[in-house]
Design a protein around this motif. Structure first.
Motif, PDB file in Angstrom:
ATOM      1  N   LEU A 143       0.828  -1.211   0.000  1.00 16.12           N
ATOM      2  CA  LEU A 143       0.000   0.000   0.000  1.00 16.12           C
ATOM      3  C   LEU A 143       0.860   1.259   0.000  1.00 16.12           C
ATOM      4  CD1 LEU A 143      -2.930  -0.909   2.435  1.00 16.12           C
ATOM      5  CD2 LEU A 143      -2.986  -0.732  -0.062  1.00 16.12           C
ATOM      6  N   ILE A 144       1.950   1.235   0.754  1.00 16.30           N
ATOM      7  CA  ILE A 144       2.851   2.388   0.765  1.00 16.30           C
ATOM      8  C   ILE A 144       3.413   2.641  -0.633  1.00 16.30           C
ATOM      9  CG2 ILE A 144       5.112   3.189   1.582  1.00 16.30           C
ATOM     10  CD1 ILE A 144       4.454   1.872   4.273  1.00 16.30           C
ATOM     11  N   ALA A 145       3.783   1.563  -1.334  1.00 17.27           N
ATOM     12  CA  ALA A 145       4.310   1.717  -2.693  1.00 17.27           C
ATOM     13  C   ALA A 145       3.252   2.280  -3.637  1.00 17.27           C
ATOM     14  CB  ALA A 145       4.817   0.367  -3.208  1.00 17.27           C
ATOM     15  N   PHE A 146       2.011   1.824  -3.506  1.00 19.22           N
ATOM     16  CA  PHE A 146       0.940   2.352  -4.355  1.00 19.22           C
ATOM     17  C   PHE A 146       0.659   3.825  -4.045  1.00 19.22           C
ATOM     18  CE2 PHE A 146      -0.655  -2.003  -5.501  1.00 19.22           C
ATOM     19  CZ  PHE A 146      -0.668  -1.791  -6.875  1.00 19.22           C
ATOM     20  N   VAL A 147       0.666   4.179  -2.771  1.00 20.11           N
ATOM     21  CA  VAL A 147       0.447   5.580  -2.393  1.00 20.11           C
ATOM     22  C   VAL A 147       1.560   6.459  -2.968  1.00 20.11           C
ATOM     23  CG1 VAL A 147       0.425   7.186  -0.438  1.00 20.11           C
ATOM     24  CG2 VAL A 147      -0.915   5.075  -0.340  1.00 20.11           C
ATOM     25  N   HIS A 148       2.793   5.958  -2.937  1.00 24.11           N
ATOM     26  CA  HIS A 148       3.911   6.688  -3.539  1.00 24.11           C
ATOM     27  C   HIS A 148       3.681   6.875  -5.034  1.00 24.11           C
ATOM     28  CE1 HIS A 148       7.971   7.865  -4.645  1.00 24.11           C
ATOM     29  NE2 HIS A 148       8.026   6.834  -5.476  1.00 24.11           N
ATOM     30  N   GLY A 149       3.245   5.813  -5.705  1.00 22.01           N
ATOM     31  CA  GLY A 149       3.002   5.907  -7.143  1.00 22.01           C
ATOM     32  C   GLY A 149       1.850   6.833  -7.490  1.00 22.01           C
ATOM     33  N   ALA A 150       0.872   6.927  -6.592  1.00 23.09           N
ATOM     34  CA  ALA A 150      -0.277   7.820  -6.806  1.00 23.09           C
ATOM     35  C   ALA A 150       0.001   9.227  -6.292  1.00 23.09           C
ATOM     36  CB  ALA A 150      -1.510   7.249  -6.114  1.00 23.09           C
ATOM     37  N   GLN A 151       1.271   9.506  -5.969  1.00 25.74           N
ATOM     38  CA  GLN A 151       1.688  10.833  -5.501  1.00 25.74           C
ATOM     39  C   GLN A 151       0.903  11.257  -4.252  1.00 25.74           C
ATOM     40  OE1 GLN A 151       1.393  13.407  -8.951  1.00 25.74           O
ATOM     41  NE2 GLN A 151       3.207  12.501  -9.900  1.00 25.74           N
ATOM     42  N   TYR A 152       0.700  10.259  -3.372  1.00 27.18           N
ATOM     43  CA  TYR A 152       0.121  10.496  -2.035  1.00 27.18           C
ATOM     44  C   TYR A 152      -1.281  11.106  -2.115  1.00 27.18           C
ATOM     45  CZ  TYR A 152       4.980   9.592  -1.110  1.00 27.18           C
ATOM     46  OH  TYR A 152       6.220   9.006  -1.094  1.00 27.18           O
ATOM     47  N   ALA A 153      -2.028  10.675  -3.111  1.00 25.82           N
ATOM     48  CA  ALA A 153      -3.411  11.138  -3.260  1.00 25.82           C
ATOM     49  C   ALA A 153      -4.243  10.688  -2.061  1.00 25.82           C
ATOM     50  CB  ALA A 153      -4.013  10.591  -4.549  1.00 25.82           C
ATOM     51  N   PRO A 154      -5.033  11.570  -1.468  1.00 22.64           N
ATOM     52  CA  PRO A 154      -5.813  11.230  -0.264  1.00 22.64           C
ATOM     53  C   PRO A 154      -6.707  10.002  -0.394  1.00 22.64           C
ATOM     54  CG  PRO A 154      -5.790  13.595  -0.592  1.00 22.64           C
ATOM     55  CD  PRO A 154      -5.144  13.002  -1.802  1.00 22.64           C
ATOM     56  N   PRO A 155      -7.370   9.749  -1.543  1.00 20.43           N
ATOM     57  CA  PRO A 155      -8.230   8.557  -1.622  1.00 20.43           C
ATOM     58  C   PRO A 155      -7.498   7.255  -1.332  1.00 20.43           C
ATOM     59  CG  PRO A 155      -8.728  10.040  -3.422  1.00 20.43           C
ATOM     60  CD  PRO A 155      -7.501  10.585  -2.754  1.00 20.43           C
ATOM     61  N   LEU A 156      -6.179   7.220  -1.576  1.00 22.36           N
ATOM     62  CA  LEU A 156      -5.384   6.042  -1.236  1.00 22.36           C
ATOM     63  C   LEU A 156      -4.604   6.248   0.048  1.00 22.36           C
ATOM     64  CD1 LEU A 156      -3.881   4.922  -4.676  1.00 22.36           C
ATOM     65  CD2 LEU A 156      -5.878   4.018  -3.486  1.00 22.36           C
ATOM     66  N   ALA A 157      -4.094   7.434   0.268  1.00 18.50           N
ATOM     67  CA  ALA A 157      -3.227   7.696   1.413  1.00 18.50           C
ATOM     68  C   ALA A 157      -3.971   7.598   2.744  1.00 18.50           C
ATOM     69  CB  ALA A 157      -2.576   9.074   1.280  1.00 18.50           C
ATOM     70  N   VAL A 158      -5.205   8.090   2.785  1.00 16.62           N
ATOM     71  CA  VAL A 158      -5.945   8.099   4.060  1.00 16.62           C
ATOM     72  C   VAL A 158      -6.262   6.694   4.548  1.00 16.62           C
ATOM     73  CG1 VAL A 158      -8.086   8.810   5.192  1.00 16.62           C
ATOM     74  CG2 VAL A 158      -6.867  10.417   3.705  1.00 16.62           C
ATOM     75  N   PRO A 159      -6.900   5.815   3.730  1.00 15.41           N
ATOM     76  CA  PRO A 159      -7.145   4.460   4.233  1.00 15.41           C
ATOM     77  C   PRO A 159      -5.864   3.694   4.503  1.00 15.41           C
ATOM     78  CG  PRO A 159      -7.699   4.610   1.905  1.00 15.41           C
ATOM     79  CD  PRO A 159      -7.475   6.006   2.384  1.00 15.41           C
ATOM     80  N   THR A 160      -4.831   3.950   3.707  1.00 17.99           N
ATOM     81  CA  THR A 160      -3.547   3.284   3.947  1.00 17.99           C
ATOM     82  C   THR A 160      -2.995   3.653   5.321  1.00 17.99           C
ATOM     83  OG1 THR A 160      -2.967   3.140   1.608  1.00 17.99           O
ATOM     84  CG2 THR A 160      -1.143   3.139   3.181  1.00 17.99           C
ATOM     85  N   PHE A 161      -3.089   4.928   5.676  1.00 22.08           N
ATOM     86  CA  PHE A 161      -2.612   5.375   6.979  1.00 22.08           C
ATOM     87  C   PHE A 161      -3.340   4.650   8.110  1.00 22.08           C
ATOM     88  CE2 PHE A 161      -3.398   8.072  10.677  1.00 22.08           C
ATOM     89  CZ  PHE A 161      -2.104   8.289  11.120  1.00 22.08           C
ATOM     90  N   PHE A 162      -4.652   4.580   8.033  1.00 22.08           N
ATOM     91  CA  PHE A 162      -5.421   3.948   9.109  1.00 22.08           C
ATOM     92  C   PHE A 162      -5.188   2.440   9.168  1.00 22.08           C
ATOM     93  CE2 PHE A 162      -8.069   7.858   8.808  1.00 22.08           C
ATOM     94  CZ  PHE A 162      -7.990   8.228  10.144  1.00 22.08           C
ATOM     95  N   ILE A 163      -5.056   1.796   8.013  1.00 23.54           N
ATOM     96  CA  ILE A 163      -4.795   0.356   7.998  1.00 23.54           C
ATOM     97  C   ILE A 163      -3.457   0.050   8.646  1.00 23.54           C
ATOM     98  CG2 ILE A 163      -4.228  -1.575   6.472  1.00 23.54           C
ATOM     99  CD1 ILE A 163      -6.397  -0.544   4.565  1.00 23.54           C
ATOM    100  N   ILE A 164      -2.421   0.813   8.289  1.00 26.78           N
ATOM    101  CA  ILE A 164      -1.089   0.564   8.835  1.00 26.78           C
ATOM    102  C   ILE A 164      -1.038   0.909  10.320  1.00 26.78           C
ATOM    103  CG2 ILE A 164       1.328   1.292   8.737  1.00 26.78           C
ATOM    104  CD1 ILE A 164       1.002   1.578   5.721  1.00 26.78           C
ATOM    105  N   ALA A 165      -1.678   2.018  10.717  1.00 28.83           N
ATOM    106  CA  ALA A 165      -1.691   2.399  12.136  1.00 28.83           C
ATOM    107  C   ALA A 165      -2.382   1.331  12.964  1.00 28.83           C
ATOM    108  CB  ALA A 165      -2.393   3.745  12.297  1.00 28.83           C
ATOM    109  N   ARG A 166      -3.492   0.808  12.459  1.00 29.82           N
ATOM    110  CA  ARG A 166      -4.213  -0.258  13.168  1.00 29.82           C
ATOM    111  C   ARG A 166      -3.340  -1.494  13.297  1.00 29.82           C
ATOM    112  NH1 ARG A 166      -5.414  -5.739  12.044  1.00 29.82           N
ATOM    113  NH2 ARG A 166      -7.490  -6.313  12.849  1.00 29.82           N
ATOM    114  N   ASP A 167      -2.672  -1.892  12.193  1.00 25.14           N
ATOM    115  CA  ASP A 167      -1.868  -3.114  12.206  1.00 25.14           C
ATOM    116  C   ASP A 167      -0.685  -2.993  13.158  1.00 25.14           C
ATOM    117  OD1 ASP A 167      -3.571  -4.268  10.429  1.00 25.14           O
ATOM    118  OD2 ASP A 167      -2.266  -4.046   8.666  1.00 25.14           O
TER     119      ASP A 167
END
Length: 217
Positions: A99-123
């Motif tokens: 997910l971090i790699a995809f967020v990087h590729g999407a230039q940290y776009a919020p639609p991907l960055a926000v759920p990625t942040f919460f998923i990783i923080a939870r894990d």
């Protein structure tokens, strides 16, 4: 039951845990291939495309291994405490890095960055609660059925861009050429599945934290 006894029951008792360890090895390799591929795409598209397919192949191999190690452990009756501890960590590492790699590729776009942040923080939080410094005596945090569904949905969200690209190749890029069709068949299912996985992630995380706090009281 100890590892020695398990080996006596089945000569390949070590294989499920070895497969889990392999998934831990594949996770950074897949994510690094995807990250570097995104970086090289503007000036070296051929290499970027090769790295993209390499990342997809490594990820799908790792995702299949998640089913295989558990299946073998149950079939051979060699489930172990070490495997039960290591398996969710391998899954979280694979999901988080990709997910971090995809967020990087999407230039940290919020639609991907926000759920990625919460998923990783939870894990990270749940993994910490399973570690000896934080684990409460007599408290068990086994992987719930809902959490397994959550992981499967995360795997789908990560795998879908690779599957979509493969389908587009066989359909002579018709899906990629039509922007509105591409958005409806790639972007929308991808983002929605990721946000749904995020919601399940937070829900199951809250259940784990509640169980941990209840035992602490």
């Amino acid at each position: 039951m100890g590892d020695t006894t398990e080996f006596q029951r089945h000569p390949l008792a070590w294989l499920p845990n070895a497969i889990t360890l392999l998934r831990i090895l594949l996770a950074p390799l897949a994510a690094a291939s995807l990250w570097i591929g995104f970086d090289r795409a503007p000036y070296d598209p051929d290499t970027a495309n090769l790295l993209y397919w390499l990342a997809g192949s490594l990820f799908l191999t790792a995702a299949v291994s998640d089913f295989l190690d558990g299946f073998l452990a149950r079939a051979w009756n060699v489930e172990s405490a070490f495997g039960a501890f290591l398996d969710p960590i391998a899954d979280k590492l694979l999901v988080g890095l990709m997910l971090i790699a995809f967020v990087h590729g999407a230039q940290y776009a919020p639609p991907l960055a926000v759920p990625t942040f919460f998923i990783i923080a939870r894990d990270i939080t749940i993994t910490a609660l399973r570690l000896p410094p934080f684990k409460r005596a007599g408290v068990s945090l086994p992987v719930s059925t809902l959490a397994k569904y959550k992981t499967a949905l995360e795997f789908f969200a990560i795998a879908w861009p690779f599957i979509f690209t493969g389908l587009s190749y066989f359909l002579k890029d018709s899906l990629l050429a039509n922007e509105s069709l591409r958005s409806a068949t790639l972007d929308v299912p991808w983002v929605l599945s990721l946000w749904f996985a995020c919601c399940l992630s937070l829900l199951t995380g809250a259940e784990y934290v509640r169980a941990w706090l209840k035992a602490r009281a």
